[in-house]
Design a protein around this motif. Structure first.
Motif, mmCIF file in Angstrom:
data_model
loop_
_atom_site.group_PDB
_atom_site.id
_atom_site.type_symbol
_atom_site.label_atom_id
_atom_site.label_comp_id
_atom_site.label_asym_id
_atom_site.label_seq_id
_atom_site.Cartn_x
_atom_site.Cartn_y
_atom_site.Cartn_z
ATOM 1 N N GLU A 1 0.801 -1.129 -0.129
ATOM 2 C CA GLU A 1 -0.055 0.009 -0.093
ATOM 3 C C GLU A 1 0.913 1.062 -0.057
ATOM 4 O O GLU A 1 1.233 1.681 1.132
ATOM 5 N N ASN A 2 1.210 1.695 -1.142
ATOM 6 C CA ASN A 2 1.967 2.836 -1.089
ATOM 7 C C ASN A 2 1.129 4.270 -1.187
ATOM 8 O O ASN A 2 0.566 4.647 -2.239
ATOM 9 N N ARG A 3 0.883 4.764 -0.159
ATOM 10 C CA ARG A 3 -0.004 5.951 -0.086
ATOM 11 C C ARG A 3 0.824 7.197 -0.568
ATOM 12 O O ARG A 3 1.763 7.302 0.069
ATOM 13 N N VAL A 4 -0.133 7.921 -1.053
ATOM 14 C CA VAL A 4 0.301 9.396 -1.554
ATOM 15 C C VAL A 4 0.146 10.277 -0.372
ATOM 16 O O VAL A 4 -1.135 10.477 -0.162
ATOM 17 N N VAL A 5 1.297 10.932 0.191
ATOM 18 C CA VAL A 5 1.030 11.828 1.079
ATOM 19 C C VAL A 5 1.992 13.021 0.735
ATOM 20 O O VAL A 5 2.904 12.901 0.018
ATOM 21 N N ASP A 6 1.788 14.172 1.498
ATOM 22 C CA ASP A 6 2.620 15.209 1.014
ATOM 23 C C ASP A 6 2.664 15.769 -0.317
ATOM 24 O O ASP A 6 3.683 16.250 -0.970
ATOM 25 N N ILE A 7 1.438 15.446 -1.232
ATOM 26 C CA ILE A 7 1.671 15.943 -2.564
ATOM 27 C C ILE A 7 -0.004 16.594 -2.743
ATOM 28 O O ILE A 7 -0.697 15.988 -2.459
ATOM 29 N N ALA A 8 0.178 17.612 -3.531
ATOM 30 C CA ALA A 8 -1.083 17.991 -3.702
ATOM 31 C C ALA A 8 -1.076 18.773 -5.159
ATOM 32 O O ALA A 8 -0.330 18.933 -5.891
ATOM 33 N N ILE A 9 -2.355 18.624 -5.691
ATOM 34 C CA ILE A 9 -2.550 19.543 -6.887
ATOM 35 C C ILE A 9 -3.743 20.933 -6.428
ATOM 36 O O ILE A 9 -4.504 20.641 -5.663
ATOM 37 N N ALA A 10 -3.042 21.777 -7.093
ATOM 38 C CA ALA A 10 -3.719 23.300 -6.462
ATOM 39 C C ALA A 10 -4.035 23.959 -7.960
ATOM 40 O O ALA A 10 -3.381 23.842 -8.870
ATOM 41 N N VAL A 11 -5.262 24.618 -7.852
ATOM 42 C CA VAL A 11 -5.713 25.655 -8.923
ATOM 43 C C VAL A 11 -5.330 26.963 -8.309
ATOM 44 O O VAL A 11 -5.915 27.135 -7.241
ATOM 45 N N ALA A 12 -4.607 27.715 -8.962
ATOM 46 C CA ALA A 12 -4.119 29.202 -8.591
ATOM 47 C C ALA A 12 -4.593 30.146 -9.401
ATOM 48 O O ALA A 12 -4.625 30.043 -10.615
ATOM 49 N N LEU A 13 -5.140 31.161 -8.848
ATOM 50 C CA LEU A 13 -5.538 32.483 -9.346
ATOM 51 C C LEU A 13 -4.063 33.024 -9.795
ATOM 52 O O LEU A 13 -3.455 33.705 -8.816
ATOM 53 N N GLU A 14 -3.732 33.230 -10.892
ATOM 54 C CA GLU A 14 -2.408 33.884 -11.452
ATOM 55 C C GLU A 14 -2.643 35.231 -11.392
ATOM 56 O O GLU A 14 -1.793 36.008 -10.889
ATOM 57 N N ARG A 15 -3.569 36.049 -12.100
ATOM 58 C CA ARG A 15 -3.693 37.295 -12.085
ATOM 59 C C ARG A 15 -5.281 37.515 -12.801
ATOM 60 O O ARG A 15 -5.847 36.671 -13.545
ATOM 61 N N GLU A 16 -5.714 38.711 -12.533
ATOM 62 C CA GLU A 16 -6.981 38.988 -12.970
ATOM 63 C C GLU A 16 -7.146 40.631 -13.332
ATOM 64 O O GLU A 16 -6.192 41.325 -12.835
ATOM 65 N N ASN A 17 -8.033 40.859 -14.306
ATOM 66 C CA ASN A 17 -8.347 42.136 -14.511
ATOM 67 C C ASN A 17 -9.662 42.462 -14.540
ATOM 68 O O ASN A 17 -10.360 41.606 -14.341
ATOM 69 N N ILE A 18 -10.108 43.524 -15.040
ATOM 70 C CA ILE A 18 -11.764 43.752 -14.954
ATOM 71 C C ILE A 18 -12.185 42.669 -15.869
ATOM 72 O O ILE A 18 -13.458 42.265 -15.534
ATOM 73 N N GLU A 19 -11.727 42.261 -17.155
ATOM 74 C CA GLU A 19 -12.554 41.466 -17.946
ATOM 75 C C GLU A 19 -12.336 39.972 -17.720
ATOM 76 O O GLU A 19 -13.117 39.028 -18.117
ATOM 77 N N THR A 20 -11.156 39.598 -17.061
ATOM 78 C CA THR A 20 -10.921 38.010 -17.051
ATOM 79 C C THR A 20 -9.774 37.683 -15.897
ATOM 80 O O THR A 20 -9.487 38.717 -15.385
ATOM 81 N N LYS A 21 -9.973 36.511 -15.578
ATOM 82 C CA LYS A 21 -9.115 35.757 -14.794
ATOM 83 C C LYS A 21 -8.251 34.867 -15.292
ATOM 84 O O LYS A 21 -8.902 34.083 -16.010
ATOM 85 N N ILE A 22 -7.068 34.392 -14.963
ATOM 86 C CA ILE A 22 -6.099 33.643 -15.514
ATOM 87 C C ILE A 22 -5.687 32.616 -14.301
ATOM 88 O O ILE A 22 -5.562 32.915 -13.346
ATOM 89 N N TRP A 23 -5.980 31.367 -14.643
ATOM 90 C CA TRP A 23 -5.945 30.263 -13.605
ATOM 91 C C TRP A 23 -4.948 29.334 -14.265
ATOM 92 O O TRP A 23 -4.909 28.775 -15.252
ATOM 93 N N TYR A 24 -4.170 28.562 -13.278
ATOM 94 C CA TYR A 24 -3.441 27.466 -13.563
ATOM 95 C C TYR A 24 -3.459 26.323 -12.620
ATOM 96 O O TYR A 24 -3.865 26.802 -11.383
ATOM 97 N N VAL A 25 -3.062 25.163 -13.062
ATOM 98 C CA VAL A 25 -3.138 23.922 -12.304
ATOM 99 C C VAL A 25 -1.725 23.718 -11.991
ATOM 100 O O VAL A 25 -0.887 23.590 -12.731
ATOM 101 N N TYR A 26 -1.324 23.446 -10.762
ATOM 102 C CA TYR A 26 -0.109 23.073 -10.208
ATOM 103 C C TYR A 26 0.062 21.778 -9.573
ATOM 104 O O TYR A 26 -0.987 21.363 -8.805
#
Length: 134
Positions: free
Chosen positions: A7-32
């Motif tokens: 049983e090889n358990r995955v610990v201390d590893i994450a997947i994240a969706v981050a808000l990179e930048r935003e302006n009045i018209e749009t938001k830019i998102w990346y997955v890490y």
């Protein structure tokens, strides 16, 4: 037999969706991918896809595959950009990696409407606002 496999358990590893930048018209998102371990992980393979319903119709996105030879300790890698239009779907990231000769894998799923401001935290290592699954 499955019961004979380690049983090889995955610990201390994450997947994240981050808000990179935003302006009045749009938001830019990346997955890490964030490696919170004290050791590197190698031969990292991630598949991503979205699925669910929109306006009562089933929707599926393309399956994308990403490969990283090594992710250092306490480091992150950019997996892909993500469009806000997919936040109403299940966004699935299936991760596999090696530490030495041992293989680990885990499925991370961002449920519909889980990527919202009220769920934001300051993401470790990245130091950006976003949503993370450990």
């Amino acid at each position: 037999m499955k019961k004979d496999l380690p049983e090889n358990r995955v610990v201390d590893i994450a997947i994240a969706v981050a808000l990179e930048r935003e302006n009045i018209e749009t938001k830019i998102w990346y997955v890490y991918l964030i490696n919170l371990k004290n050791e590197p992980i190698e031969n990292v393979l991630i598949t991503s896809k979205g699925y669910g319903e929109k306006n009562g119709e089933p929707v599926k996105t393309s399956v994308l595959r990403h490969m990283f030879p090594k992710v250092e300790s306490k480091a992150f890698v950019l997996i892909e950009p993500i469009d806000e239009e997919t936040f109403g779907l299940n966004n699935e990231y299936w991760l596999s990696y090696y530490i030495g000769k041992n293989i680990y894998d885990k499925k991370f799923i961002f449920l519909p409407e889980s990527i919202i401001d009220s769920n934001f935290i300051k993401l470790p290592v990245l130091n950006k606002p976003g949503v993370m699954i450990l």
